[in-house]
Design an enzyme around this catalytic site. Sequence first.
Site, mmCIF file in Angstrom:
data_model
loop_
_atom_site.group_PDB
_atom_site.id
_atom_site.type_symbol
_atom_site.label_atom_id
_atom_site.label_comp_id
_atom_site.label_asym_id
_atom_site.label_seq_id
_atom_site.Cartn_x
_atom_site.Cartn_y
_atom_site.Cartn_z
ATOM 1 N N HIS A 195 -11.834 -26.028 85.678
ATOM 2 C CA HIS A 195 -12.120 -25.258 84.472
ATOM 3 C C HIS A 195 -13.277 -24.288 84.658
ATOM 4 C CE1 HIS A 195 -11.178 -24.316 80.467
ATOM 5 N NE2 HIS A 195 -10.934 -25.536 80.010
ATOM 6 N N ASP A 211 -9.061 -20.645 83.345
ATOM 7 C CA ASP A 211 -9.032 -20.892 81.902
ATOM 8 C C ASP A 211 -7.706 -21.536 81.507
ATOM 9 O OD1 ASP A 211 -11.532 -19.736 81.582
ATOM 10 O OD2 ASP A 211 -10.689 -17.733 81.300
#
Length: 433
Positions: free
Chosen positions: A404, A408
Amino acid sequence: MARYTFRLPDIGEGIAEAEIVAWHVAVGDRIEEDGRIADMMTDKATIEMESPVSGVIVEVAGEAGDTIAIGSALVVIEMEGEGSVVQTALPAASDEVAASTAEPAIAAPVPEKPEAPAAAQAEPVEARAPAPVLPPETRRTPAKVLASPAVRQRAKDLGIDLAEVRPAEDGRVRHGDLDAFLSYNAVGGFQPVGTKGVDEQVRVIGLRRRIAENMAASKRSIPHFSYVEEYDVTALEETRAQLNAGRGDRPKLTMLPFLIAAICRLAPRYPMLNAHYDDEAGVVTRFGSVHIGIATQTPGGLMVPVLRDAQARNLWQLAAEIGRLAQAARDGSAKPSELSGSTLTLTSLGPMGGVATTPVINRPEVAIIGPNRIVERPMFVRDASGVERIERRKLMNISMSCDHRVVDGWDAASFAQDLKKLIEAPAVILAGP
């Protein structure tokens, strides 16, 4: 007698140390020239050490699981002939023969492990049915058991503890209660479901230790998130069956070549997925070529051989390379260069793939993709005229885990949806870029 000190040679690629995975010799063994001494594991691969001389092993350095530095003595071999020490130079990385030096700086001979105390050794147990046991809430202490002398004697003869027998009425155990107890336990009752095994401690060494360290480092440093999407692979499976029917001497196509081809088609559009992240330097490297890591189960544990330049291969070439790499990983013949450098990893358990998985990222990569098991289910399908009907379809979930810090959620979902379009229309994959 002359003594030859075999030192761990320079294995190359900047390796400073190696782990002893397995010994093939022990103190007192005779070894012939080119005989196997030990298997050593580096960060890249497992390498077999061979003896350049014949003789008797008189000293060894450590046990399996120990790590020794390049140039350190591995074994001392006593050879026939006069003299005290054989002197040679430490070989370069390309040399096949390990060398000795004048001073045998090595650990003392490994002593034999003492036998376990008699109490810890497993002893044969007579084959007999274990005593039936009632659940804790139904047990009573012997002081509370009421029974006639005849019932007590019969219970003793049968090996029954009266405290384990539940009386039918007024708290007194009668012959009928014993009969019921015997009948119940004869068909399973409260009999133990298995026999007690022996506790065992297994040292985590070699490849299994590398896997443990890499997985822990990945989960510790990477904020994972997972995304799962369902794919209708009915058309793809029909296409695959047709191609395999006429494959001749070419390798059999599995799902993986199609999936890899589809990923390669999408890689230029989603460069953040085909990347490495150097968190110390704060740099993301996006690769122009797709080097696919193929997670492969081997007798020693999970390995990830690398299929290089996947974007430049057709389906048959992908299938052939997948098979070759998997076999090399399983039989230990994979080269160090074939076990590193992947930019994106695939992990598949095939028919055992489950409904969904949350795979662990192969650091420093930023994504890993895992196809799951194909299942057949009824689905509503709408034809070209808009009419819906129920059909039997083949469905498969594909799981993704992403870093992450780099990827995204929107990007991962967009990639999964575009991948779905290609997987569900295999003719587009076959058409090429």
